[in-house]
Design a protein around this motif. Structure first.
Motif, PDB file in Angstrom:
ATOM      1  N   PRO A   1     -45.400  26.182 -11.438  1.00 20.13           N
ATOM      2  CA  PRO A   1     -44.573  25.237 -10.685  1.00 20.13           C
ATOM      3  C   PRO A   1     -44.233  24.035 -11.562  1.00 20.13           C
ATOM      4  O   PRO A   1     -45.114  23.486 -12.224  1.00 20.13           O
ATOM      5  CB  PRO A   1     -45.472  24.820  -9.514  1.00 20.13           C
ATOM      6  CG  PRO A   1     -46.501  25.917  -9.402  1.00 20.13           C
ATOM      7  CD  PRO A   1     -46.719  26.380 -10.808  1.00 20.13           C
ATOM      8  N   PRO A   2     -42.959  23.624 -11.592  1.00 18.45           N
ATOM      9  CA  PRO A   2     -42.557  22.484 -12.426  1.00 18.45           C
ATOM     10  C   PRO A   2     -43.141  21.157 -11.925  1.00 18.45           C
ATOM     11  O   PRO A   2     -43.206  20.204 -12.677  1.00 18.45           O
ATOM     12  CB  PRO A   2     -41.037  22.463 -12.315  1.00 18.45           C
ATOM     13  CG  PRO A   2     -40.652  23.755 -11.683  1.00 18.45           C
ATOM     14  CD  PRO A   2     -41.821  24.237 -10.909  1.00 18.45           C
ATOM     15  N   ARG A   3     -43.540  21.139 -10.641  1.00 16.12           N
ATOM     16  CA  ARG A   3     -44.135  19.929 -10.065  1.00 16.12           C
ATOM     17  C   ARG A   3     -45.621  19.899 -10.403  1.00 16.12           C
ATOM     18  O   ARG A   3     -46.376  20.812 -10.058  1.00 16.12           O
ATOM     19  CB  ARG A   3     -43.965  19.933  -8.540  1.00 16.12           C
ATOM     20  CG  ARG A   3     -42.527  19.992  -8.061  1.00 16.12           C
ATOM     21  CD  ARG A   3     -41.839  18.651  -8.149  1.00 16.12           C
ATOM     22  NE  ARG A   3     -42.376  17.703  -7.198  1.00 16.12           N
ATOM     23  CZ  ARG A   3     -42.003  17.608  -5.908  1.00 16.12           C
ATOM     24  NH1 ARG A   3     -41.102  18.447  -5.425  1.00 16.12           N
ATOM     25  NH2 ARG A   3     -42.525  16.701  -5.128  1.00 16.12           N
ATOM     26  N   THR A   4     -46.051  18.838 -11.061  1.00 18.62           N
ATOM     27  CA  THR A   4     -47.447  18.714 -11.496  1.00 18.62           C
ATOM     28  C   THR A   4     -48.417  18.818 -10.330  1.00 18.62           C
ATOM     29  O   THR A   4     -49.441  19.497 -10.423  1.00 18.62           O
ATOM     30  CB  THR A   4     -47.654  17.360 -12.215  1.00 18.62           C
ATOM     31  OG1 THR A   4     -46.619  17.209 -13.185  1.00 18.62           O
ATOM     32  CG2 THR A   4     -48.994  17.302 -12.909  1.00 18.62           C
ATOM     33  N   SER A   5     -48.077  18.177  -9.211  1.00 17.21           N
ATOM     34  CA  SER A   5     -48.984  18.176  -8.056  1.00 17.21           C
ATOM     35  C   SER A   5     -49.191  19.585  -7.519  1.00 17.21           C
ATOM     36  O   SER A   5     -50.289  19.944  -7.081  1.00 17.21           O
ATOM     37  CB  SER A   5     -48.442  17.260  -6.942  1.00 17.21           C
ATOM     38  OG  SER A   5     -47.140  17.686  -6.548  1.00 17.21           O
ATOM     39  N   ILE A   6     -48.142  20.430  -7.577  1.00 16.72           N
ATOM     40  CA  ILE A   6     -48.258  21.808  -7.098  1.00 16.72           C
ATOM     41  C   ILE A   6     -48.980  22.661  -8.134  1.00 16.72           C
ATOM     42  O   ILE A   6     -49.852  23.464  -7.797  1.00 16.72           O
ATOM     43  CB  ILE A   6     -46.861  22.404  -6.780  1.00 16.72           C
ATOM     44  CG1 ILE A   6     -46.144  21.557  -5.722  1.00 16.72           C
ATOM     45  CG2 ILE A   6     -46.985  23.847  -6.304  1.00 16.72           C
ATOM     46  CD1 ILE A   6     -44.711  21.963  -5.456  1.00 16.72           C
ATOM     47  N   ALA A   7     -48.643  22.466  -9.411  1.00 18.28           N
ATOM     48  CA  ALA A   7     -49.294  23.232 -10.486  1.00 18.28           C
ATOM     49  C   ALA A   7     -50.805  23.011 -10.466  1.00 18.28           C
ATOM     50  O   ALA A   7     -51.585  23.930 -10.713  1.00 18.28           O
ATOM     51  CB  ALA A   7     -48.709  22.835 -11.835  1.00 18.28           C
ATOM     52  N   GLN A   8     -51.220  21.777 -10.143  1.00 17.71           N
ATOM     53  CA  GLN A   8     -52.650  21.454 -10.146  1.00 17.71           C
ATOM     54  C   GLN A   8     -53.418  22.122  -9.008  1.00 17.71           C
ATOM     55  O   GLN A   8     -54.623  22.326  -9.110  1.00 17.71           O
ATOM     56  CB  GLN A   8     -52.839  19.923 -10.068  1.00 17.71           C
ATOM     57  CG  GLN A   8     -52.557  19.233 -11.397  1.00 17.71           C
ATOM     58  CD  GLN A   8     -52.516  17.724 -11.276  1.00 17.71           C
ATOM     59  OE1 GLN A   8     -52.464  17.168 -10.175  1.00 17.71           O
ATOM     60  NE2 GLN A   8     -52.523  17.035 -12.411  1.00 17.71           N
ATOM     61  N   THR A   9     -52.723  22.481  -7.935  1.00 16.19           N
ATOM     62  CA  THR A   9     -53.415  23.094  -6.789  1.00 16.19           C
ATOM     63  C   THR A   9     -53.132  24.586  -6.651  1.00 16.19           C
ATOM     64  O   THR A   9     -53.614  25.219  -5.723  1.00 16.19           O
ATOM     65  CB  THR A   9     -53.011  22.395  -5.468  1.00 16.19           C
ATOM     66  OG1 THR A   9     -51.588  22.499  -5.299  1.00 16.19           O
ATOM     67  CG2 THR A   9     -53.404  20.924  -5.471  1.00 16.19           C
ATOM     68  N   ALA A  10     -52.327  25.157  -7.576  1.00 18.87           N
ATOM     69  CA  ALA A  10     -51.976  26.580  -7.487  1.00 18.87           C
ATOM     70  C   ALA A  10     -53.181  27.432  -7.896  1.00 18.87           C
ATOM     71  O   ALA A  10     -53.411  27.690  -9.072  1.00 18.87           O
ATOM     72  CB  ALA A  10     -50.767  26.875  -8.373  1.00 18.87           C
ATOM     73  N   THR A  11     -53.959  27.871  -6.909  1.00 21.91           N
ATOM     74  CA  THR A  11     -55.239  28.545  -7.175  1.00 21.91           C
ATOM     75  C   THR A  11     -55.085  29.833  -7.982  1.00 21.91           C
ATOM     76  O   THR A  11     -55.958  30.168  -8.776  1.00 21.91           O
ATOM     77  CB  THR A  11     -55.968  28.860  -5.850  1.00 21.91           C
ATOM     78  OG1 THR A  11     -55.044  29.526  -4.976  1.00 21.91           O
ATOM     79  CG2 THR A  11     -56.451  27.610  -5.176  1.00 21.91           C
ATOM     80  N   LYS A  12     -53.967  30.555  -7.790  1.00 25.20           N
ATOM     81  CA  LYS A  12     -53.793  31.827  -8.499  1.00 25.20           C
ATOM     82  C   LYS A  12     -53.678  31.644 -10.013  1.00 25.20           C
ATOM     83  O   LYS A  12     -53.832  32.592 -10.771  1.00 25.20           O
ATOM     84  CB  LYS A  12     -52.549  32.555  -7.979  1.00 25.20           C
ATOM     85  CG  LYS A  12     -52.718  33.076  -6.556  1.00 25.20           C
ATOM     86  CD  LYS A  12     -51.456  33.740  -6.050  1.00 25.20           C
ATOM     87  CE  LYS A  12     -51.635  34.227  -4.619  1.00 25.20           C
ATOM     88  NZ  LYS A  12     -50.406  34.830  -4.077  1.00 25.20           N
TER      89      LYS A  12
END
Length: 421
Positions: free
Chosen positions: A344-355
């Protein structure tokens, strides 16, 4: 994601070529039903164009997101990948043009006034985007396009095959060639990088410590290290250790999954498919150093959403883009990780993307962060084609690399002058 990414240069060049022609207004116009739906909410009808992604569930997801929006009726044109670029850019010249569409950063589209300035919707959250994704979509301080997914590309390898052949993971281009030789046995070829090798042109340049253009938009690829790299690629191409004429293109991991090769250049989107086929018998590594003074590199492809600046509903289209690709984080994470793996280009989403937190996915993210290179919005189709010609002439045929690069320089300088004076 298999067909989802601009995953090799030949695929990408088709898009860029179409963009260049559309910017020049030279594509033949074509009409036809654009699939606009009835009104909803404010009564505005919007049409969005997507290319047909390779993974099951992607089309349903895009339609689900559109249906959840209540301020406009959003219909989706889901276009066969092979026809996408020609259909998109031909239709952009007609009254049936889509209101929004996915594509890649392309300076001609900005200079021709085809894409809308999205700075106002991105600015409030720009610090949450990967800075390189902002830079690659920025012209004269304005941001055109919202990045939806980042698609790093690297080499995938069969652990068991390397162990059996007593081959270490390559860290230089020479070692990669040696590995390809040792891994080629019977029906298995050591290495697969696509028939035309387009997908590894830029990584080879970056791994030589060079670049396509420098910060001042001047040629940066014509260096002794790149010439050395071209010679090594020529040697590899004629070695008999490359898989050529594979049943599927290199963006599809089938060749690796089916044991036709031991190492394949592909994208992170393929990870779930490879895991399903091979279990844990695989790993990833970046494009290795072209020369000893170089550094490994990872090409970061991806897709972005653009608004047609010449459409009738520019503000309504921008509002939808803001709603889906900026406000709806749950959908953004699903799009990036549920149908293939992307960052994900959004840092906040990349940090929580468990997969993406464990195993080879986590390693892919690490390589992306450490060695990633993004699109240069000023690197146009004519320029891309000029380096593809270098590979056609000096790698696949036997032209002198210096002469091939001189020829490329002429084409690139002509483009640079047009674009930047």
């Amino acid at each position: 994601m298999s067909a989802m990414s601009n995953s090799n240069w030949s695929r990408r060049s088709l898009f860029r070529a179409a963009a260049g022609m559309a910017a020049a207004g030279s594509l033949a116009a074509c009409g036809g039903n654009n699939g606009r739906g009835g009104g909803a909410g404010s009564g505005v009808a919007l049409t969005q164009y997507f290319h047909a992604y390779g993974e099951a569930g992607t089309e349903q997801a895009i339609r689900k997101y559109a249906k959840a929006y209540d301020k406009a009726a959003v219909s989706t044109q889901w276009i066969t990948s092979a026809d996408f670029e020609s259909k998109l850019f031909a239709t952009l010249l007609t009254k049936n043009a889509p209101d929004l569409f996915e594509f890649h950063p392309q300076i001609q589209m900005v200079k021709s006034g085809q894409v809308a300035d999205l700075t106002d919707i991105i600015e409030p959250v720009r610090n949450d985007f990967n800075p390189a994704d902002i830079t690659s979509h920025t012209v004269d301080g304005k941001i055109y396009g919202v990045r939806m997914i980042d698609d790093p590309q690297f080499f995938f390898y069969r652990k068991s095959m390397l162990e059996k052949a007593k081959v270490e993971v390559p860290t230089t281009l020479d070692e990669l060639a040696e590995a390809a030789a040792k891994l080629t046995t019977g029906k298995v070829k050591g290495l697969y990088m696509g028939d035309d090798l387009h997908s590894v042109i830029n990584p080879m340049i970056w791994s030589a410590g060079a670049d396509t253009l420098d910060a001042k938009n001047q040629i940066a690829y014509h260096t002794p290290a790149v010439i050395e790299g071209i010679k090594k690629m020529r040697k590899l191409f004629t070695s008999g250790h490359l898989l050529l004429g594979a049943p599927t293109a290199s963006w599809d991991p089938s060749s690796l999954n089916q044991g036709l090769c031991a190492i394949q250049f592909c994208g992170m989107w393929a990870m779930p498919s490879i895991q399903k086929a091979l279990g844990d018998d695989w790993g990833v590594f970046p494009f290795p150093k072209t020369v000893d003074s170089g550094k490994p590199s990872v090409y970061n492809g991806g897709w972005s959403m653009f608004v047609n600046a010449k459409g009738k509903n520019v503000e309504a289209a921008k509002a939808y883009v803001k709603w889906l690709w900026i406000d709806q984080k749950k959908y953004q994470e699903e799009w990036a990780t549920s149908f293939g793996f992307h960052i994900p280009p959004r840092t906040s989403i990349a940090q929580t993307a468990t997969k993406l937190k464990s195993g080879n996915a986590a390693e892919g993210v690490r390589l992306f962060n450490e060695f990633g290179h993004f699109d240069n919005i000023g690197w146009t189709q004519a320029m891309i084609t000029s380096l593809e010609d270098v590979f056609a002439n000096a790698v696949r045929k036997d032209m002198d690399p210096e002469a091939a690069l001189d020829k490329a320089d002429t084409a690139v300088e002509r483009e640079l002058k047009k674009l930047f004076g």
